[in-house]
Design a protein around this motif. Structure first.
Motif, short mmCIF file in Angstrom:
data_model
loop_
_atom_site.label_atom_id
_atom_site.label_comp_id
_atom_site.label_asym_id
_atom_site.label_seq_id
_atom_site.Cartn_x
_atom_site.Cartn_y
_atom_site.Cartn_z
N LYS A 247 28.55 66.91 56.89
CA LYS A 247 28.38 67.46 55.65
C LYS A 247 28.55 68.85 55.96
N GLY A 248 28.88 69.70 55.19
CA GLY A 248 28.88 71.26 55.14
C GLY A 248 29.86 71.79 56.04
N ARG B 138 35.87 76.96 54.74
CA ARG B 138 36.49 77.64 53.73
C ARG B 138 35.66 78.87 53.71
N ARG B 139 34.60 79.34 53.89
CA ARG B 139 33.86 80.49 53.99
C ARG B 139 34.46 81.57 54.99
N GLY C 28 34.58 68.32 47.88
CA GLY C 28 34.42 69.50 46.99
C GLY C 28 34.64 70.93 47.52
N VAL C 29 35.68 70.98 48.21
CA VAL C 29 36.35 72.08 49.08
C VAL C 29 37.92 72.48 48.50
N ASP D 264 33.11 73.22 53.99
CA ASP D 264 32.67 74.29 53.40
C ASP D 264 32.65 75.68 54.35
N ARG D 265 31.95 75.21 55.58
CA ARG D 265 31.93 76.67 56.58
C ARG D 265 33.42 77.18 57.12
#
Ligand SMILES: Cc1ncc(COP(=O)(O)O)c(C=O)c1O
Length: 438
Positions: free
Chosen positions: A232-233, A239-240, A271-272, A236-237
């Motif tokens: 999880k996450g 992507r950032r 969700g990315v 997203d990391r």
């Protein structure tokens, strides 16, 4: 059923990714398929627990696809897409963009997942070049990744046997650590722990300079290695960090795409949104070879607008890019996805499938089970030669009426998305019977 004639001579065919000598001494062939089942030459049914090679999402031998292919062959058997093309190529690109995340609304056609990966690499290099950043030549990927077998994809890949014989002269790739943490053993779905592994990308930026990195390639869930869902996450990391440094993020969705994760693509499941996305396999339900790269419009615009008005913008493409028959198969497949709600089906069936597969955790030979959406892997305790147990299991399963793909000691489950609960029970029951023996 009709018995299909067996070939007399097995030697001339050099089988891919197979122990040829062993197979030819003791061949295990498939001669027919229908729905959830494959059939051996003696008429025995094998339930297909891995949708062929993760491609037959809508089940085998769908009449709608066969009819569409036949009609297309009689109407327009071939038209190349260099300078000319045909209406179904446009129609299909449009239909695909109904499923990709909104900014990824340009589609380039290829013939396989491997070609999609190498095409995406070339797009990334060109994108940076036309923006005055030709020094961005480094790619980042991950250990335990599989990105196909073309030379770019081999360099990106992180599976030792696929790389070791071909290691020189490949693009420069640095590999982030894989995400299979011991503390995530037997976790269902996305693990809670491990998002910080995405900081490997930060370290590469500090070591090699982010201005030299073209793109990061990851499978949203590593598939061929044996189902490694992203912590999880984690995505997203990535992507950032990519956003912070102008690095393109590419999702290799060759397995994850088209419902396997319980959403259109892994991008939506987790969700990315990436900048480029590869797909193949289920796009045509495996009935015709086809792959594609979906691209953010801003990337497409940067590349096309950099070329002179009448100039070719991307010196790349295949004789069979957007082959009319493959387009017909893909359109018929997408019709089935829409009509039968296959993606919603996958999402609804996933908890039952995952619970069923995890019941195997009590078997002594099982080391780990990982799962997400309609993809799972049962990893066996290795014996003296790693992979030998998985290979043995895979052969015995054929004899017991179950087909699946193994990678080493990981047995990978990815049933067609048309599966019913009874099919899941049959798969898990047969698997239990064989795993209890070995
Ligand atoms: C993530 C991923 N990328 C690329 C490929 C290569 O696809 P193909 O075998 O169609 O070339 C695969 C095949 O399994 C894959 O899983």
């Amino acid at each position: 059923m009709t018995q299909t004639a067996l070939p007399g001579e097995l030697e001339p065919f050099w089988m891919p990714f197979s122990p040829n000598r062993e197979f030819k001494k003791e061949p295990r062939l498939i001669v027919r398929a229908e729905g959830m089942y494959l059939y051996a030459p003696d008429g025995r049914a094998l339930i297909d627990a891995s949708a062929g090679l993760f491609c037959v999402a809508a089940g085998h031998c769908r009449a709608e696809i066969a009819d569409a292919v036949f009609r297309q062959l009689k109407t327009l058997d071939y038209a190349g897409s260099f300078l000319r093309t045909h209406p179904k190529a446009y129609e299909l690109a449009g239909r695909i963009t109904e499923y990709t995340p909104a900014p990824l609304n340009r589609v380039f056609f290829v013939n396989s997942g491997s070609e999609a990966v190498d095409t995406a690499m070339k797009m990334a290099l060109l994108y940076h070049r036309v923006r005055g950043q030709a020094q961005r030549q480094i790619f980042i990927s991950r250990e335990r990744a599989y990105h196909g077998v073309n030379l770019g994809g081999v360099a990106l890949g992180g599976m030792i046997n696929n790389r070791r014989a071909f290691g020189t002269g490949l693009p420069v790739v640095y590999h982030m650590r894989h995400t299979a943490l011991p503390e995530n053993r037997m976790v269902k779905g996305q693990p809670e722990r491990g998002a910080e592994l995405a900081d490997d990308l930060q370290r590469f930026c500090q070591l090699y300079g982010p201005e030299n990195i073209a793109a990061v390639f990851v499978e949203p869930t590593a598939g061929s290695f044996g189902c490694l869902p992203p912590p999880k996450g984690y995505l997203d990391r990535l992507r950032r960090t990519c956003d912070d440094h102008g690095i393109l993020l590419v999702f290799d969705e060759v397995i994850c795409g088209w419902g396997r994760m319980g959403a259109n693509f892994g991008a939506q499941a987790f969700g990315v949104t990436p900048d480029l996305m590869t797909m193949a396999k289920a796009l045509t339900n495996g009935a015709q070879p086809m792959g594609a790269v979906a691209v953010r419009q801003s990337v497409y615009d940067a590349i096309t607008e950099a070329a002179p008005e009448h100039g070719i913008e991307f010196f790349h493409g295949y004789t069979y890019s957007a082959h009319p028959v493959a387009c017909a198969a893909a359109l018929a497949t997408i019709d089935i996805f829409a009509r039968e709600g296959l993606i919603e089906r996958a999402r609804a069936l996933s908890p039952y499938f995952i619970d069923a597969v995890h019941t195997l955790a009590d078997l002594p030979c099982v080391h780990d089970i990982r799962s997400v959406g309609m993809l799972a892997a049962v990893e066996l305790q290795p014996q003296a030669t790693p992979g030998s147990r998985g290979h043995e299991a895979q052969k015995r399963l054929y004899d017991r009426g179950l087909h699946l793909k193994n990678t080493g000691d990981s047995l990978i489950l990815a049933p067609p998305l048309v599966a019913e609960r009874g099919h899941i029970d049959e798969i898990v029951g047969k698997l239990r019977a064989v795993l209890a023996e070995i």
